[in-house]
Design a protein around this motif. Structure first.
Motif, PDB file in Angstrom:
ATOM      1  N   UNK A 184     -12.532   1.522 -16.381  1.00  0.00           N
ATOM      2  CA  UNK A 184     -12.656   2.651 -17.313  1.00  0.00           C
ATOM      3  C   UNK A 184     -12.629   4.012 -16.641  1.00  0.00           C
ATOM      4  N   UNK A 185     -13.153   4.136 -15.431  1.00  0.00           N
ATOM      5  CA  UNK A 185     -13.145   5.461 -14.786  1.00  0.00           C
ATOM      6  C   UNK A 185     -11.752   5.829 -14.290  1.00  0.00           C
ATOM      7  N   UNK A 186     -10.820   4.873 -14.299  1.00  0.00           N
ATOM      8  CA  UNK A 186      -9.456   5.141 -13.854  1.00  0.00           C
ATOM      9  C   UNK A 186      -8.485   5.301 -15.012  1.00  0.00           C
ATOM     10  N   UNK A 187      -8.972   5.093 -16.236  1.00  0.00           N
ATOM     11  CA  UNK A 187      -8.103   5.163 -17.418  1.00  0.00           C
ATOM     12  C   UNK A 187      -8.503   6.376 -18.249  1.00  0.00           C
ATOM     13  N   UNK A 239       1.963  -9.009 -17.599  1.00  0.00           N
ATOM     14  CA  UNK A 239       0.721  -8.353 -18.002  1.00  0.00           C
ATOM     15  C   UNK A 239       0.377  -7.226 -17.035  1.00  0.00           C
ATOM     16  N   UNK A 240       0.434  -7.495 -15.741  1.00  0.00           N
ATOM     17  CA  UNK A 240       0.073  -6.481 -14.751  1.00  0.00           C
ATOM     18  C   UNK A 240       0.947  -5.242 -14.839  1.00  0.00           C
ATOM     19  N   UNK A 241       2.249  -5.434 -14.912  1.00  0.00           N
ATOM     20  CA  UNK A 241       3.161  -4.282 -14.958  1.00  0.00           C
ATOM     21  C   UNK A 241       3.063  -3.543 -16.290  1.00  0.00           C
ATOM     22  N   UNK A 242       2.872  -4.259 -17.376  1.00  0.00           N
ATOM     23  CA  UNK A 242       2.750  -3.596 -18.682  1.00  0.00           C
ATOM     24  C   UNK A 242       1.498  -2.735 -18.744  1.00  0.00           C
ATOM     25  N   UNK A 243       0.376  -3.259 -18.271  1.00  0.00           N
ATOM     26  CA  UNK A 243      -0.858  -2.467 -18.263  1.00  0.00           C
ATOM     27  C   UNK A 243      -0.723  -1.254 -17.349  1.00  0.00           C
ATOM     28  N   UNK A 244      -0.033  -1.418 -16.235  1.00  0.00           N
ATOM     29  CA  UNK A 244       0.167  -0.297 -15.313  1.00  0.00           C
ATOM     30  C   UNK A 244       1.048   0.781 -15.925  1.00  0.00           C
ATOM     31  N   UNK A 245       2.045   0.373 -16.693  1.00  0.00           N
ATOM     32  CA  UNK A 245       3.010   1.315 -17.234  1.00  0.00           C
ATOM     33  C   UNK A 245       2.588   1.944 -18.557  1.00  0.00           C
ATOM     34  N   UNK A 246       1.863   1.221 -19.385  1.00  0.00           N
ATOM     35  CA  UNK A 246       1.623   1.694 -20.749  1.00  0.00           C
ATOM     36  C   UNK A 246       0.230   2.261 -20.995  1.00  0.00           C
ATOM     37  N   UNK A 247      -0.723   1.987 -20.113  1.00  0.00           N
ATOM     38  CA  UNK A 247      -2.020   2.652 -20.237  1.00  0.00           C
ATOM     39  C   UNK A 247      -1.953   4.017 -19.563  1.00  0.00           C
TER      40      UNK A 247
END
Length: 231
Positions: A33-36, A70-78
């Motif tokens: 959470x502190x990185x998003x 999952x990893x790449x999608x979370x990295x790209x879309x969050x």
């Protein structure tokens, strides 16, 4: 004739994958959470669920595995506050998603009832050995399941008959004395039928293809399996 053993699929049969994703999303947000900059568990669950596709990588996916997708999608879309390495998110998924497993409603009661009847139980699952065993261990009835056959470990995947035969052999019974319960029409129902088992389709997760003759035996809940045994 009552079965001597019942083999089950894992995802969306003994576990509820969408609810497991919801649980994982809570852990993910707590740790990152502190990185998003902006995100909530609902958004994270939605992103993962879209990519996860019930545990089946979409044919059109550019990735080689669900964990990579999952990893790449979370990295790209969050909306991250700074650069994030997708490989770090892939590792987090691999380390923590299996232990976030949520049992399918009615699974514990069903397993206990089958155990009292003296019916041997096992799991046959396509996937990685480590994650499959972690998932089963996270379930409250995991120790009651007598065998786990994973496609990665044996080099054979559903719907091939050989993997079903391995499951029956591990429980010490013939395939014709086994029932198999799963949610996927081809991999589970048709695969088990071709292997000589009595197959039961758990509906509600994958639509039944119009090109295939409807399942002779289907249930909407795991409780329905106990009803089937009582008839």
């Amino acid at each position: 004739m009552a079965p001597k053993a019942i083999l089950f699929d894992l995802d969306n049969t003994l576990t509820h994958r969408a609810l497991s994703i919801d649980r994982y999303a809570e852990r993910f947000l707590h740790e990152f959470k502190i990185e998003i900059a902006e995100a909530d568990t609902r958004q994270i669950s939605h992103l993962i669920g879209r990519i996860d596709n019930g545990g089946y990588l979409r044919p059109e996916s550019e990735y080689s595995s669900i964990r990579e997708a999952v990893g790449y999608t979370l990295a790209q879309e969050l909306k991250w506050t700074g650069p994030v390495d997708p490989k770090r998110l892939i590792t987090h998924w691999m380390d923590h998603f299996p232990s976030a497993a949520v049992e399918m409603p009615g699974a514990s009661a069903m397993v206990q009832a089958l155990h009292r009847k003296g019916i041997a139980m096992g799991v046959i699952s396509n996937g990685a050995e480590h994650s499959r065993r972690q998932t089963l261990a996270a379930l409250p009835f995991g120790e009651t399941i007598e065998t786990m056959i994973c496609s990665e470990a044996c080099g054979i995947a559903k719907p091939r008959s050989e993997i079903f035969h391995l499951g029956a052999q591990a429980l010490g019974v013939r395939p014709e004395h086994c029932w198999f319960v799963g949610d996927h029409p081809q991999n589970d129902y048709l695969g088990a039928t071709a292997a000589g088992m009595l197959a039961v389709w758990l509906s509600g997760f994958h639509p039944w293809p119009a090109s295939i003759t409807p399942a002779e035996r289907s249930i909407k809940t795991l409780e329905g399996l106990l009803d089937m045994l009582a008839t």
